[in-house]
Design a protein around this motif. Structure first.
Motif, PDB file in Angstrom:
ATOM      1  N   LYS A  60       7.050 -35.059  -4.016  1.00 34.55           N
ATOM      2  CA  LYS A  60       7.162 -34.914  -2.563  1.00 34.55           C
ATOM      3  C   LYS A  60       8.619 -34.894  -2.173  1.00 34.55           C
ATOM      4  O   LYS A  60       9.400 -35.745  -2.590  1.00 34.55           O
ATOM      5  CB  LYS A  60       6.431 -36.054  -1.865  1.00 34.55           C
ATOM      6  N   ASP A  63       8.723 -34.388   3.045  1.00 30.69           N
ATOM      7  CA  ASP A  63       7.341 -34.417   3.510  1.00 30.69           C
ATOM      8  C   ASP A  63       6.509 -33.218   3.007  1.00 30.69           C
ATOM      9  O   ASP A  63       5.429 -32.940   3.541  1.00 30.69           O
ATOM     10  CB  ASP A  63       7.264 -34.458   5.046  1.00 30.69           C
ATOM     11  N   ASN A  64       6.986 -32.513   1.996  1.00 30.58           N
ATOM     12  CA  ASN A  64       6.245 -31.410   1.400  1.00 30.58           C
ATOM     13  C   ASN A  64       5.981 -31.701  -0.083  1.00 30.58           C
ATOM     14  O   ASN A  64       6.800 -32.340  -0.749  1.00 30.58           O
ATOM     15  CB  ASN A  64       7.017 -30.092   1.512  1.00 30.58           C
ATOM     16  N   TYR A  66       5.389 -30.384  -3.929  1.00 31.52           N
ATOM     17  CA  TYR A  66       5.799 -29.287  -4.798  1.00 31.52           C
ATOM     18  C   TYR A  66       5.212 -29.525  -6.183  1.00 31.52           C
ATOM     19  O   TYR A  66       4.961 -30.663  -6.583  1.00 31.52           O
ATOM     20  CB  TYR A  66       7.322 -29.190  -4.885  1.00 31.52           C
TER      21      TYR A  66
END
Length: 455
Positions: A60, A63-64, A66
């Motif tokens: 993370k 806040d994304n 991968y």
């Protein structure tokens, strides 16, 4: 104890690998008890990925989430200089002993998962008899694996992934599709519903193709095989009993009608063959009679010529009389005689009469006719004795003595050959006919002595 062993014992370095004997998706957890967070990975840890495996790092950042994928086989130390995945997450890691945060999952691309399924009883209809429904149940197994692991990860949140949940979801979808496939088989293929149990291989082929197209895009898996092991019909149900009775009646009537048609076709073919045979015999008979007629004419050519000439003379005389009568008695419109008709009749009658007179005169006075018309008349052929010879049950010829002598010399005619000519009561062996003795040579003739050489 060395420094390396001390670091490993204290949990400062991990070996990231999967030792599960059978799995589809497995999550790695560090064994470092001092680390509060189970997804903490230290620099210097080693990663081992076997052939047929894929290691997926899920991390993370801002806040994304991968993902980075490491395909096996791979065996190396996690370092920024030789482990490219760290270039994306190095910002959350500290050089030394602080772990960076990432979830690590192993996906088995070589393993397969079998999911047994069972479709409970449902109503199966025959398209020809919609009034009768037959309860049917289906059992089987679906085998799948993961080939496109990137698509699989995109469709499934690995952090929340459960193999049991995936199997249940696949099973539910298979049951839903197989029920619809089997229910539509009778109408799609024209197969009687009561015969579907005996056609499982065909049903299985249709089901496998449709399951691949409907399930693979949803779950990101590859259907390896579909095995429908049984299709059970409730044979105690009223619908089955009624449908079977109607089907048997139709089958019996169809067989009887087909049998009657076959018998009729056989009778028709036999009649056609008989008619062809009769026609063949008729043609052969007529051809044989015509050939015999030609042979008879050849054997009696002189008499045939005289008869033909006589018929021509008689016809000419009749024509002469008719035309002369017409010329003498017919009157034209002015009361005069028809001179044109008289002259034509006299000319044609005279020509035919002259022909008849010449023929009769030649028959009565052959010597006088020969001397008078030596330059214009062809003498009749010298009469010769000719014989017919039986060859393979058929009459051939006639042949004169010279021809028979040639045939005897080449072996096609011998004393046992049957011969016949006009005047003989029946066929006789050639050796018994005295006139043919010369054909076979003089019996008892001694060989000619050789000529002595000249001095």
């Amino acid at each position: 104890m060395g420094l390396f062993d001390k670091i490993k014992e204290d949990g400062l370095m991990n070996v990231i690998r999967c030792d599960e004997p059978s799995y589809l998706v497995w999550k790695w957890r560090p064994s470092d008890e001092t680390t509060k967070r189970e997804n903490g990975i230290r620099f210097g840890s080693s990663l081992r990925v076997k052939d047929g495996e894929v290691a997926v790092f899920v991390y993370k950042q801002n806040d994304n989430l991968y993902e980075d994928f490491i395909e096996g086989p791979f065996d190396g130390i996690i370092e920024t200089k030789n482990f490219p995945v760290l270039a994306n997450i190095i910002g959350v890691a500290y050089d030394g002993d602080t772990p960076f945060q990432a979830e690590v999952y192993f996906i088995n691309t070589a393993g397969i998962i079998q999911v047994p399924f069972g479709v409970p009883y449902f109503d199966l209809f025959d398209p020809r008899y919609q009034d009768f429904s037959v309860p049917a149940a289906v059992r089987g197994t679906v085998t799948f694996k993961i080939t496109d692991y990137r698509e699989f990860v995109k469709l499934h949140r690995l952090i929340e992934f459960s193999l049991e949940d995936l199997q249940d979801q696949v099973r539910d979808k298979v049951i839903q599709n197989v029920k619809g496939i089997v229910a539509n088989i009778p109408s799609d293929t024209g197969m009687p519903a009561v015969q579907i149990e005996r056609n499982i291989p065909m049903v299985n082929t249709v089901a496998e193709a449709k399951l691949k197209s409907s399930i693979e895009p949803i779950f990101g898996i590859d259907i390896v095989t579909t095995d429908i092991s049984a299709i059970e019909l409730d044979k105690t149900s009223t619908g089955y009993q009624e449908l079977k009775k109607v089907t048997q009646d139709v089958t019996t009537a169809t067989v009887q009608a087909q049998t009657a048609a076959n018998v009729k076709n056989i009778a028709a073919m036999q009649e056609i063959n008989a008619e062809n045979y009769r026609e063949t015999l008729r043609i052969q008979r007529e051809e044989g009679q015509y050939a015999q007629h030609l042979q008879t004419q050849s054997a009696n050519m002189a008499a045939f010529q005289v008869g033909a000439q006589t018929e021509v003379g008689v016809a000419g005389a009749q024509a002469l009389g008719q035309m002369g009568a017409a010329g003498a008695t017919s009157v034209n419109g002015s009361g005069g005689m028809n001179l044109t008709g008289m002259m034509t009749g006299m000319a044609l009658g005279g020509a035919i009469g002259q022909n008849l007179a010449g023929t009769v005169s030649g028959m009565m006075n052959p010597m006088q006719n020969m001397s008078t018309n030596a330059q214009t008349m062809v003498p009749p052929p010298v009469p010769t004795n000719t014989y017919h010879v039986a060859v393979n049950g058929q009459a051939s010829g006639p042949f004169d003595i010279a021809t028979l002598t040639t045939m005897a010399s080449n072996g096609s005619f011998n004393k046992d050959s049957l011969v016949w000519k006009q005047g003989m009561a029946e066929w006789t062996a050639a050796g018994n006919v005295s006139e043919l003795s010369s054909v076979f040579g003089v019996p008892g003739m001694p060989p000619i002595p050789p000529v002595p050489p000249m001095n």
